[in-house]
Design an enzyme around this catalytic site. Structure first.
Site, mmCIF file in Angstrom:
data_model
loop_
_atom_site.group_PDB
_atom_site.id
_atom_site.type_symbol
_atom_site.label_atom_id
_atom_site.label_comp_id
_atom_site.label_asym_id
_atom_site.label_seq_id
_atom_site.Cartn_x
_atom_site.Cartn_y
_atom_site.Cartn_z
ATOM 1 N N GLU A 261 24.565 -77.712 -61.087
ATOM 2 C CA GLU A 261 24.473 -77.265 -62.376
ATOM 3 C C GLU A 261 25.807 -76.789 -62.606
ATOM 4 O OE1 GLU A 261 20.721 -76.265 -64.127
ATOM 5 O OE2 GLU A 261 19.752 -78.106 -63.546
ATOM 6 N N GLU B 211 16.669 -82.990 -58.392
ATOM 7 C CA GLU B 211 15.405 -82.149 -58.934
ATOM 8 C C GLU B 211 14.480 -82.807 -59.819
ATOM 9 O OE1 GLU B 211 16.185 -78.489 -60.835
ATOM 10 O OE2 GLU B 211 17.490 -77.746 -59.305
#
Length: 294
Positions: free
Chosen positions: A116, A213
């Site tokens: 991220e 995820e």
């Protein structure tokens, strides 16, 4: 560490060892005993784990646990990146040292460079993919042919980025989209197809695509239509896990164990950051949780 309530049904599992966060680990480091026990439990759930970084010797401790337990487990190495060049250099050099050790050669399944980073805006897209190119070049020089990618929000990917990686790793969380749990599995599959898989349609060299995820918190409040709780975790797992396996989807469940240090990110009414584990920090399956059987 055997537990008849745990089943090896997850394609992969995200894992951050306890006390593996820098610089806190300098004075309170992770221990081999704890990580070996973690790995024994994780081996009952999956045969693949994904790490987020390699500070505090966490990767070496994981690899040693795999050897000591003689379990069938492969590792996606993690390289944590931020806007501090000292951090990035330390992480990258540690990765190359690990890979240069011949006894580790068969244990790695791939490398995730950054998590991220674009969402956090700690590096630009150009900076991130320059690092990825450097990792791929170094892996080649070390005699590896491992897939290299980066994980980011599923909505942050574009076709140009997809063309620059060996594996597109998308973090897809229906909970943060405010989706009611009864619709969460279908929402996840649709979102992933329409925002990420589609980006590879016209590429001459198609990367692998995976959800890096996906999960649900066991408590802490609600985010619009999403409610955190054991019943909701059970429902999402029941709808997603075996069905995704049948679809041949690669995914990493977030996550094996709670991460107590994340309590600092909790806010009133949204106290779920430290509650995404299937098991608590002491490796106890959460009361009422039912791992699917496929």
């Amino acid at each position: 560490m055997n537990n008849p309530n745990l089943h090896r049904v997850f394609h992969g599992m995200d894992y951050t060892p306890l006390n593996a966060m820098y610089p806190d680990c300098i004075t309170n480091p992770p221990t081999q005993n704890n990580i070996t026990r973690d790995m024994a439990v994780l081996s009952l759930l999956t045969d693949k784990i994904r790490l987020y970084g390699n500070d505090c010797n966490q990767t070496e401790l994981v690899l040693h646990a795999i050897d000591a337990l003689q379990i069938n487990m492969t590792v996606w190495a993690g390289v944590w990146l931020d806007n501090n060049q000292t951090t990035n250099t330390r992480q990258l050099n540690h990765l190359y040292t690990l890979l240069a050790d011949s006894k580790n050669r068969d244990k790695f399944a791939g490398v995730a460079v950054g998590n991220e980073v674009l969402f956090a805006k700690t590096l630009t897209e150009t900076q991130l993919f320059d690092v990825i190119d450097g990792v791929r070049s170094n892996l080649t020089s070390l005699g590896y042919n491992l897939p290299v990618g980066t994980s980011d929000l599923g909505s942050n990917w574009n076709a140009d980025m997809a063309a620059k990686v060996d594996v597109l790793m998308a973090n897809v969380h229906p909970f943060f989209a405010g989706v009611v749990v009864e619709k969460a599995a279908n929402w996840t599959w649709t979102f992933f197809q329409e925002n990420d898989v589609v980006l590879t349609d016209n590429l001459a060299k198609k990367p692998r695509v995976m959800i890096s995820e996906v999960g649900w918190p066991s408590g802490g409040g609600s985010d619009e239509g999403s409610v955190a709780g054991i019943d909701q975790m059970n429902r999402f797992m029941a709808d997603f896990v075996c069905q995704s396996n049948a679809k041949g989807m690669e995914y990493f469940w977030f996550e094996g164990f709670d991460e107590p240090w994340k309590i600092k990110y909790n806010t009133p009414g949204k106290q779920w950051e430290d509650k995404w584990g299937l098991l608590d920090v002491n490796r106890k399956l959460k009361d009422g949780l039912k791992i699917p059987t496929c």
